[in-house]
Design an enzyme around this catalytic site. Structure first.
Site, PDB file in Angstrom:
ATOM      1  N   CYS A  32       0.807  -1.235   0.000  1.00 28.55           N
ATOM      2  CA  CYS A  32       0.000   0.000   0.000  1.00 28.55           C
ATOM      3  C   CYS A  32       0.836   1.280   0.000  1.00 28.55           C
ATOM      4  CB  CYS A  32      -0.937   0.013   1.192  1.00 28.55           C
ATOM      5  SG  CYS A  32      -2.120  -1.337   1.120  1.00 28.55           S
TER       6      CYS A  32
ATOM      7  N   HIS B  13      -3.265   7.273   2.586  1.00 33.11           N
ATOM      8  CA  HIS B  13      -3.673   5.974   2.059  1.00 33.11           C
ATOM      9  C   HIS B  13      -5.043   5.643   2.649  1.00 33.11           C
ATOM     10  CE1 HIS B  13      -3.852   1.865   0.928  1.00 33.11           C
ATOM     11  NE2 HIS B  13      -3.649   1.398   2.150  1.00 33.11           N
TER      12      HIS B  13
ATOM     13  N   ASN C 176     -10.141   0.115  -0.201  1.00 33.92           N
ATOM     14  CA  ASN C 176      -8.675   0.152  -0.251  1.00 33.92           C
ATOM     15  C   ASN C 176      -8.205  -0.431  -1.588  1.00 33.92           C
ATOM     16  OD1 ASN C 176      -5.941  -0.180   0.094  1.00 33.92           O
ATOM     17  ND2 ASN C 176      -6.098  -1.171   2.100  1.00 33.92           N
TER      18      ASN C 176
END
Ligand code: UT7
Length: 332
Positions: free
Chosen positions: A116, A256, A286
């Site tokens: 990520c 994020h 996500n």
């Protein structure tokens, strides 16, 4: 001679059409819209449907849109850094596939794997090529088809992830705008808490590995949550401190999008109010490498030349980091 900075000069994004809602997930696993919304902030996510489509296919849409916006030809791209955890293939690199699909015949490229945090790692790496004078047009792509590694029988992971892809063009800037500072970190001990056990050289695909569901993303949520909250907030605060930025100086935080509670904690630690935080987790979930460029794409029209922007991420394995940049253009 003044130092060459690397600045983002265009951004774009793409999300697939199919919307997987919390209501649909309720029919697939034992969960509820209420649980997902209150624990993560996610209402829906996008899924790339269609035989034979991979991460590069989303990137083609995103990058072609970027080239059009910036008014340049794919042949002008010198380097493609493709940040992804779900490459089209183990090899060749998705960057190669993308270059072929968009006609970037003068570019070299490679894939970058930092889960990520990948887009941040890619941005810093790409910026170095620009700052050194080696390249003038570097394309950094961040995207994932997370649905290809998610077990839709596992309620602890399938509610979080979605598919999507964003990209940014880096070019030299002599006004001092662009990437100012970065802090990037890794801790491989985190591999036990968030990663995928199968499909690599340690555990190639076998009938047994498939039966054991080793080719799906594995996450020990609460442990990852604890590390993510602390580390993402720490690096974001640290980069502000060492650049003498007060909360008032920060125009935007681009976090994020893993969990709304982690975003809130990071903003809180920085002293930045939520009206200055880019949040689209409720619509996309996500998307791993896609979250930060997708935010920049969606907020682009509100960004002003000179805005101080802090990017922050935390990801599997573990990886985390923060970038401080000065936005380089007004889009209107
Ligand atoms: O992007 C890379 C980095 N990743 C992250 O930052 C993710 C970090 N982790 C998280 O965001 C959270 O840990 C999750 C969203 C994954 C889970 O939230 P949580 O608040 O940590 O829940 P939990 O795993 O502690 O589970 C609490 C309860 C458990 O039930 P019991 O044992 O208390 O009876 C779970 O079984 O909630 C249950 N549960 C669910 N219930 C309904 C877990 N998943 C679900 C679900 N629906 N989808």
């Amino acid at each position: 001679m003044s130092k060459i900075h690397a600045a983002i000069t265009a951004v774009n994004g793409y999300v697939p059409d199919y919307v997987l809602t919390n209501a649909e997930l309720e029919t697939m696993v034992d969960t509820s819209d209420e649980w997902i919304t209150s624990r993560t902030g996610i209402k829906e996510r996008r899924i790339l449907k269609g035989e034979g489509l991979g991460t590069s296919d989303m990137a083609v849409h995103a990058v072609n849109g970027l080239l059009k916006k910036r008014g340049i030809d794919a042949k002008e791209i010198e380097l493609i850094i493709f940040c992804t955890t779900t490459p089209d293939f183990t090899f060749p690199a998705t960057a190669n596939v993308l270059a072929d699909k968009i006609g970037a015949i003068n570019a070299w490229g490679y894939d970058l794997q930092a889960a990520c945090s990948g887009f941040l790692f890619g941005l810093v790496t790409g910026a170095s090529f620009v700052e050194s004078g080696r390249h003038k047009k570097v394309l950094v792509v961040g995207g994932d088809k997370m649905s290809s590694i998610i077990n839709y029988e596992d309620r602890t992971t399938c509610i979080i992830f979605g598919d999507g892809c964003g990209c940014a063009l880096l070019e030299p800037n002599e006004e001092g705008l662009g990437v100012q500072d970065s802090i990037l970190r890794t801790d491989g001990a985190g591999r036990n808490f968030l990663g995928m056990k199968g499909g690599g050289s340690v555990q190639p695909a076998t009938h047994e590995s498939i039966d054991a569901k080793l080719h799906y993303a594995h996450q020990e949520g609460p442990t990852v949550f604890k590390f993510a909250v602390t580390n993402m907030a720490d690096v974001a605060a640290e980069i502000m401190e060492r650049n003498n930025l007060t909360p008032n100086d920060v125009a935007w935080l681009v976090p994020h999008q893993a969990n709304k509670r982690i975003i809130d904690a990071t903003a809180n630690r920085m002293g930045v109010t939520l009206d200055k935080v880019m949040i689209n987790i409720e619509r996309y979930g996500n998307t791993t490498n896609g979250t930060i460029p997708l935010c920049l794409w969606e907020w682009e029209s509100r960004l002003k030349k000179g805005d101080n922007i802090v990017l922050a991420a935390f990801g599997g394995g573990f990886t985390w980091g923060s970038i401080y940049l000065k936005w380089a253009y007004d889009s209107n």
